[in-house]
Design a protein around this motif. Structure first.
Motif, PDB file in Angstrom:
ATOM      1  N   THR A 211       0.834  -1.215   0.000  1.00  0.00           N
ATOM      2  CA  THR A 211       0.000   0.000   0.000  1.00  0.00           C
ATOM      3  C   THR A 211       0.865   1.259   0.000  1.00  0.00           C
ATOM      4  OG1 THR A 211      -0.194   0.340   2.394  1.00  0.00           O
ATOM      5  CG2 THR A 211      -1.739  -1.235   1.387  1.00  0.00           C
ATOM      6  N   ARG A 212       0.285   2.343  -0.491  1.00  0.00           N
ATOM      7  CA  ARG A 212       0.987   3.624  -0.577  1.00  0.00           C
ATOM      8  C   ARG A 212       1.262   4.169   0.834  1.00  0.00           C
ATOM      9  NH1 ARG A 212      -0.635   7.607  -5.477  1.00  0.00           N
ATOM     10  NH2 ARG A 212      -0.959   5.562  -6.439  1.00  0.00           N
ATOM     11  N   MET A 219       9.250   3.977   4.785  1.00  0.00           N
ATOM     12  CA  MET A 219      10.399   4.776   4.320  1.00  0.00           C
ATOM     13  C   MET A 219      10.749   5.852   5.343  1.00  0.00           C
ATOM     14  SD  MET A 219      12.808   5.251   2.201  1.00  0.00           S
ATOM     15  CE  MET A 219      12.441   3.796   1.282  1.00  0.00           C
ATOM     16  N   GLU A 220       9.728   6.441   5.986  1.00  0.00           N
ATOM     17  CA  GLU A 220      10.012   7.452   7.030  1.00  0.00           C
ATOM     18  C   GLU A 220      10.869   6.831   8.130  1.00  0.00           C
ATOM     19  OE1 GLU A 220       5.901  10.087   6.594  1.00  0.00           O
ATOM     20  OE2 GLU A 220       6.050   8.546   8.147  1.00  0.00           O
ATOM     21  N   ASP A 239       4.528  -0.307  -7.281  1.00  0.00           N
ATOM     22  CA  ASP A 239       4.551   1.148  -7.516  1.00  0.00           C
ATOM     23  C   ASP A 239       3.933   1.926  -6.356  1.00  0.00           C
ATOM     24  OD1 ASP A 239       5.708   0.903 -10.027  1.00  0.00           O
ATOM     25  OD2 ASP A 239       3.803   1.050 -11.123  1.00  0.00           O
ATOM     26  N   ASP A 240       2.844   1.406  -5.808  1.00  0.00           N
ATOM     27  CA  ASP A 240       2.178   2.167  -4.746  1.00  0.00           C
ATOM     28  C   ASP A 240       3.111   2.429  -3.563  1.00  0.00           C
ATOM     29  OD1 ASP A 240      -0.425   1.102  -6.215  1.00  0.00           O
ATOM     30  OD2 ASP A 240      -0.986   2.773  -4.909  1.00  0.00           O
ATOM     31  N   MET A 241       3.843   1.406  -3.130  1.00  0.00           N
ATOM     32  CA  MET A 241       4.792   1.617  -2.017  1.00  0.00           C
ATOM     33  C   MET A 241       5.881   2.611  -2.434  1.00  0.00           C
ATOM     34  SD  MET A 241       5.264  -2.098  -0.191  1.00  0.00           S
ATOM     35  CE  MET A 241       5.985  -2.905  -1.613  1.00  0.00           C
ATOM     36  N   ALA A 242       6.323   2.540  -3.688  1.00  0.00           N
ATOM     37  CA  ALA A 242       7.356   3.474  -4.162  1.00  0.00           C
ATOM     38  C   ALA A 242       6.818   4.910  -4.119  1.00  0.00           C
ATOM     39  CB  ALA A 242       7.786   3.112  -5.578  1.00  0.00           C
ATOM     40  N   LEU A 243       5.550   5.072  -4.494  1.00  0.00           N
ATOM     41  CA  LEU A 243       4.970   6.424  -4.508  1.00  0.00           C
ATOM     42  C   LEU A 243       4.856   6.972  -3.080  1.00  0.00           C
ATOM     43  CD1 LEU A 243       2.344   5.695  -7.287  1.00  0.00           C
ATOM     44  CD2 LEU A 243       4.292   7.248  -7.492  1.00  0.00           C
ATOM     45  N   GLY A 244       4.526   6.105  -2.129  1.00  0.00           N
ATOM     46  CA  GLY A 244       4.508   6.522  -0.719  1.00  0.00           C
ATOM     47  C   GLY A 244       5.917   6.878  -0.266  1.00  0.00           C
ATOM     48  N   ALA A 245       6.910   6.062  -0.664  1.00  0.00           N
ATOM     49  CA  ALA A 245       8.307   6.294  -0.272  1.00  0.00           C
ATOM     50  C   ALA A 245       8.819   7.613  -0.848  1.00  0.00           C
ATOM     51  CB  ALA A 245       9.173   5.140  -0.755  1.00  0.00           C
ATOM     52  N   ILE A 246       8.402   7.922  -2.068  1.00  0.00           N
ATOM     53  CA  ILE A 246       8.826   9.183  -2.711  1.00  0.00           C
ATOM     54  C   ILE A 246       8.416  10.372  -1.840  1.00  0.00           C
ATOM     55  CG2 ILE A 246       8.196  10.720  -4.667  1.00  0.00           C
ATOM     56  CD1 ILE A 246       8.343   8.124  -6.432  1.00  0.00           C
TER      57      ILE A 246
END
Ligand code: AHR
Length: 333
Positions: A211-212, A219-220, A239-246
């Motif tokens: 999940t995002r 990542m925080e 991708d969703d986790m990557a978008l949250g990490a970004i």
């Protein structure tokens, strides 16, 4: 009375053999079975589908593809959202068996624990098509698998990262749902590649459950740890986790896509938008539009025809340098 018992025994013995038509192991695409009816009558085909949940953009596109294809073909689809709980998925499958559906499909949340329910479906003579995520049960308990080769996707991500970084990277890995096929197999494929590059090391790893919101949270936390301060790359299982990490990387005052190179998997439209902005560097495609292939197989199986045992989707790799407005507009999910 005696005749009806004999007839019932005959049906119990013959139906599984007729419907349990398993094929060979090739991986060619299936073609249309033509007509959404059962073998015996012109009644609409009844299919029970137990979905994982609604954890990601990929999953939303997958559900839409399944529901739209069923509607177009006049299939009576009994759809259950299992909300990320394997027990809910098992209950849904039990209820499909009780409803005597023609075909059962499900996208297993995790790989393990399906043998008893698959045996129940087999005993009831109902064919099962595994969608998207593999199971660890013996393969004679289901008719076929239709989805992606996740190990190959992990390998593609590893190769891309090795090339991009010249084989030098301090990596944080965002895992998908623990025990799920995409988590296990993508990790395996990625590790296989980086094992050949001594300069590439995974220093932090945690699940963001696909999940995002959890991708951001994980990542925080990672960025606050001593190892997190030195990471130069992120491999995200979707991708969703990557978008949250970004978002988390930006909040920490770093530049995603430059200070930290990011590669993820799926190829959803939001990932292409992030690549266009320079936040994401690469996405490995995983095709969620499985509806047509799934119902092609269901229609064939219901008619007693043979289908390939494994049907893999054909997928590519997209580097940010390839992204144009035309490419984004052409993406179907
Ligand atoms: O099983 C496919 C995976 O599940 C996708 O990569 C992910 O986004 C989804 O939730």
């Amino acid at each position: 009375m005696r005749r009806s018992i004999v007839a019932r025994i005959a049906v119990a013995v013959l139906m599984p053999a007729m419907l349990w038509a398993c094929g060979n192991n090739d991986s060619t695409s299936s073609s249309s079975g033509g007509g959404a009816t059962t073998k015996a009558s012109s009644k609409p085909l009844v299919v029970g589908f137990a979905q994982t949940g609604a954890e990601s953009g990929w999953r939303t596109a997958n559900t839409q593809s399944i529901q739209e294809t069923a509607k177009q073909r006049g299939i009576d689809l009994r759809f259950v959202d299992s909300q990320g709980q394997p027990d809910n998925q098992k209950k849904a499958i039990s209820s499909f068996i009780a409803q005597h559906v023609d075909v059962i499909m499900f996208s297993p949340i995790v790989t393990d624990g399906w043998t008893p329910i698959l045996n129940d479906a087999k005993d009831a003579g109902i064919p099962v098509i595994i969608s998207d995520r593999r199971v660890s049960s013996p393969d004679d308990l289901y008719t076929c698998f239709i989805g992606s080769n996740f190990e190959e996707e992990g390998e593609k991500a590893g190769k891309w990262l090795a090339e991009k970084t010249g084989g030098k990277a301090v990596i944080a890995e965002l895992d998908g749902t623990i025990g799920s096929a995409p988590m296990i197999d993508r990790k395996k494929g990625f590790e296989k590649v980086i094992a050949d590059h001594p300069g590439m090391k995974v220093v932090l790893e945690q699940s963001g459950d696909f999940t995002r919101a959890k991708g951001k949270e994980v990542m925080e936390t990672m960025l606050k740890q001593p190892e997190g301060k030195n990471i130069t790359a992120v491999f995200s299982h979707n991708d969703d986790m990557a978008l949250g990490a970004i978002q988390a990387i930006k909040d920490a005052g770093k530049q995603p896509g430059k200070d930290i190179i990011i590669v993820s998997i799926d190829g959803i439209k939001d990932a292409f938008n992030a690549m266009q902005k320079g936040d994401l560097n690469c996405t490995v495609e995983c095709n969620p539009l499985l509806g047509p292939a799934l119902f092609d197989a269901a229609e064939k199986v219901a008619k007693g025809e043979t289908v390939p045992k494994v049907i893999y989707s054909k997928e590519g790799v997209f580097d940010q340098a390839q992204v144009t407005p035309e490419l984004i507009a052409s993406r179907k999910y």
